[in-house]
Design an enzyme around this catalytic site. Structure first.
Site, PDB file in Angstrom:
ATOM      1  N   LYS A 221       0.836  -1.213   0.000  1.00 26.22           N
ATOM      2  CA  LYS A 221       0.000   0.000   0.000  1.00 26.22           C
ATOM      3  C   LYS A 221       0.870   1.263   0.000  1.00 26.22           C
ATOM      4  O   LYS A 221       0.549   2.258  -0.645  1.00 26.22           O
ATOM      5  CB  LYS A 221      -0.931   0.007   1.216  1.00 26.22           C
ATOM      6  CG  LYS A 221      -2.001  -1.070   1.168  1.00 26.22           C
ATOM      7  CD  LYS A 221      -3.390  -0.448   1.094  1.00 26.22           C
ATOM      8  CE  LYS A 221      -4.454  -1.455   0.687  1.00 26.22           C
ATOM      9  NZ  LYS A 221      -4.795  -2.384   1.756  1.00 26.22           N
TER      10      LYS A 221
ATOM     11  N   LYS B 176      -8.033 -15.813 -12.209  1.00 32.10           N
ATOM     12  CA  LYS B 176      -9.257 -15.790 -11.409  1.00 32.10           C
ATOM     13  C   LYS B 176     -10.117 -14.557 -11.685  1.00 32.10           C
ATOM     14  O   LYS B 176      -9.646 -13.558 -12.221  1.00 32.10           O
ATOM     15  CB  LYS B 176      -8.882 -15.850  -9.934  1.00 32.10           C
ATOM     16  CG  LYS B 176      -8.153 -14.623  -9.434  1.00 32.10           C
ATOM     17  CD  LYS B 176      -8.214 -14.540  -7.911  1.00 32.10           C
ATOM     18  CE  LYS B 176      -7.928 -13.125  -7.463  1.00 32.10           C
ATOM     19  NZ  LYS B 176      -8.508 -12.740  -6.204  1.00 32.10           N
TER      20      LYS B 176
ATOM     21  N   LYS C 213     -11.995  -8.237  -8.543  1.00 28.97           N
ATOM     22  CA  LYS C 213     -12.361  -6.836  -8.725  1.00 28.97           C
ATOM     23  C   LYS C 213     -11.264  -6.105  -9.480  1.00 28.97           C
ATOM     24  O   LYS C 213     -11.517  -5.421 -10.458  1.00 28.97           O
ATOM     25  CB  LYS C 213     -12.583  -6.182  -7.357  1.00 28.97           C
ATOM     26  CG  LYS C 213     -13.573  -5.064  -7.387  1.00 28.97           C
ATOM     27  CD  LYS C 213     -13.859  -4.558  -5.972  1.00 28.97           C
ATOM     28  CE  LYS C 213     -13.638  -5.580  -4.983  1.00 28.97           C
ATOM     29  NZ  LYS C 213     -13.949  -5.893  -3.767  1.00 28.97           N
TER      30      LYS C 213
HETATM   31  P1  ADP Z   1     -11.811  -9.019  -4.848  1.00 25.78           P
HETATM   32  O1  ADP Z   1     -10.881  -7.909  -4.489  1.00 25.78           O
HETATM   33  O2  ADP Z   1     -11.520  -9.621  -6.174  1.00 25.78           O
HETATM   34  O3  ADP Z   1     -13.257  -8.683  -4.689  1.00 25.78           O
HETATM   35  P2  ADP Z   1     -10.914 -10.123  -2.426  1.00 25.78           P
HETATM   36  O4  ADP Z   1      -9.481 -10.334  -2.675  1.00 25.78           O
HETATM   37  O5  ADP Z   1     -11.389  -8.932  -1.663  1.00 25.78           O
HETATM   38  O6  ADP Z   1     -11.617 -10.185  -3.836  1.00 25.78           O
HETATM   39  O7  ADP Z   1     -11.491 -11.428  -1.742  1.00 25.78           O
HETATM   40  C1  ADP Z   1     -12.623 -11.484  -0.882  1.00 25.78           C
HETATM   41  C2  ADP Z   1     -12.930 -12.940  -0.639  1.00 25.78           C
HETATM   42  O8  ADP Z   1     -13.404 -13.554  -1.843  1.00 25.78           O
HETATM   43  C3  ADP Z   1     -11.708 -13.765  -0.234  1.00 25.78           C
HETATM   44  O9  ADP Z   1     -12.100 -14.713   0.730  1.00 25.78           O
HETATM   45  C4  ADP Z   1     -11.262 -14.450  -1.504  1.00 25.78           C
HETATM   46  O10 ADP Z   1     -10.624 -15.673  -1.268  1.00 25.78           O
HETATM   47  C5  ADP Z   1     -12.602 -14.650  -2.218  1.00 25.78           C
HETATM   48  N1  ADP Z   1     -12.409 -14.608  -3.676  1.00 25.78           N
HETATM   49  C6  ADP Z   1     -12.189 -13.506  -4.427  1.00 25.78           C
HETATM   50  N2  ADP Z   1     -12.079 -13.803  -5.738  1.00 25.78           N
HETATM   51  C7  ADP Z   1     -12.213 -15.162  -5.832  1.00 25.78           C
HETATM   52  C8  ADP Z   1     -12.216 -16.099  -6.911  1.00 25.78           C
HETATM   53  N3  ADP Z   1     -12.060 -15.699  -8.166  1.00 25.78           N
HETATM   54  N4  ADP Z   1     -12.396 -17.399  -6.624  1.00 25.78           N
HETATM   55  C9  ADP Z   1     -12.575 -17.809  -5.354  1.00 25.78           C
HETATM   56  N5  ADP Z   1     -12.592 -16.991  -4.283  1.00 25.78           N
HETATM   57  C10 ADP Z   1     -12.422 -15.677  -4.506  1.00 25.78           C
END
Ligand code: ADP
Ligand code: TRP
Length: 329
Positions: free
Chosen positions: A111, A194, A197
């Protein structure tokens, strides 16, 4: 019964990766554990969010989690800033946290590198606040992804240090919640890894049917198999992985057979996938619409959640004060 604590980031909408990869496990977990789920709004202040949007973010994340199945009848669901005891425990735990260690935390370095003009003390001590969230309820288990493992290790470090310093077995050493084989990785449809966001490839629980169709129809494929049983490219593999998650097994088999005998039409495959995603998402989106306008319900859930959370919070902080030698006249 074990106590489980999980903090939820208060930004962004939920995509299929969050839902199938995390949230669905939480929904099961709450059935046989004493679960505390909270929206981590204090934590979000480290990035200086606009005050006019902070509350709306909390409301929207809370609404999505409730709509998807977090159950206030089974779990304690609250907003972090509704439980001020966490701020006191954070202050007290700061005395167990060394600056050298905090400065070496991977999330902090990341960060700080990305936002060199906002390297604030809240960011440095982010893991201490997270430890306070967890130790406030003396959690046995914490469901964490890879990126949060280091923070959980630091929580154990502070718990151990506190126990050693005061010669008392007070805080537990909270362990990661193990979902075992149930952990699934939801792929994106852009032919890479994967869904995420920051990857910009999310299909969201709030997406309209037409948006879902559009996103799925754009999925990356190749020009099609030319020989029976040929290996799949990553894009096509991802479509099938997503189908495994949202579609009926015989539907998946039908298209796998078509792939293997080279008669597959990717357009049909994608149309089927889009409809199956829509069937999975539509009821949740419907609930989101119902709940988000229900001020009374949201108030009821968060007030009751804060009340329940404060029961263990008040007790823990009183005990910590006593152990550290703080007394009232
Ligand atoms: P993002 O930033 O992509 O929204 P985060 O890193 O904040 O995702 O993850 C929030 C939760 O969702 C975590 O527990 C993470 O393991 C799960 N998660 C996020 N993306 C995936 C994915 N593509 N497949 C499985 N679990 C995911
Ligand atoms: N840091 C976590 C995240 O970014 C959120 C969080 C805050 C948390 N406090 C917590 C997670 C306590 C588990 C337990 O996702």
């Amino acid at each position: 019964m074990e106590t489980v604590v999980s903090g939820i980031r208060s930004t962004g909408n939920l995509h299929l990766g969050n839902y199938f990869g995390a949230l669905r496990n939480f929904i099961k977990m709450q059935q046989n554990n004493r679960c505390f789920f909270f929206i981590a709004d204090y934590h979000s202040l480290t990035t200086h969010p606009d005050p006019s949007v902070l509350h709306d973010n909390v409301r929207s994340i809370l609404t999505q989690y409730l709509a998807a199945g977090l159950d206030p009848e089974q779990s304690t669901i609250y907003v972090q800033s509704d439980v001020p005891e966490v701020a006191e425990l954070y202050l007290l735990l700061n005395m167990q946290a060394y600056i050298g260690e905090l400065g070496k935390t991977a999330s902090f370095k990341d960060k700080a590198r990305k936002n060199p003009d906002n390297v604030n003390a809240g960011l440095l001590t982010y893991p201490v606040l997270m430890a306070a969230d967890i130790l406030l309820h003396k959690a046995d288990k914490v469901p964490v992804g890879k990126d949060q493992e280091q923070h959980l290790e630091m929580t154990r470090l502070y718990a151990r240090r506190f126990n050693n310093r005061y010669g008392i077995e007070f805080f537990p050493e909270s362990q990661p919640y193990n979902f075992g084989s149930e952990l699934i990785k939801v792929p994106g449809l852009d032919g890479s890894g994967k869904m995420g966001k920051s990857e910009g490839n999310g299909i969201y629980l709030t997406d309209e049917d037409s948006v879902i169709r559009k996103k799925v129809m754009k999925a990356v494929t190749d020009s099609g198999p030319t020989e029976p049983n040929s290996p799949m490219c990553d894009g096509v593999k991802n479509i099938f992985t997503l189908m495994d998650i949202v579609s009926q097994p015989d539907t998946v088999q039908y298209f796998k057979d078509k792939y293997n005998d080279c008669s597959i039409r990717y357009g049909d495959l994608k149309k089927q996938l889009a409809e199956d995603i829509i069937s999975a998402v539509a009821p949740i989106r419907q609930r989101i619409a119902e709940i988000s306008g229900d001020e009374h319900y949201l108030q009821l859930v968060t007030r009751r959640g804060a009340e329940q959370a404060r029961e263990s919070a008040v007790k823990t902080v009183a005990e910590v004060r006593q152990i550290m030698g703080i007394k009232s006249f």
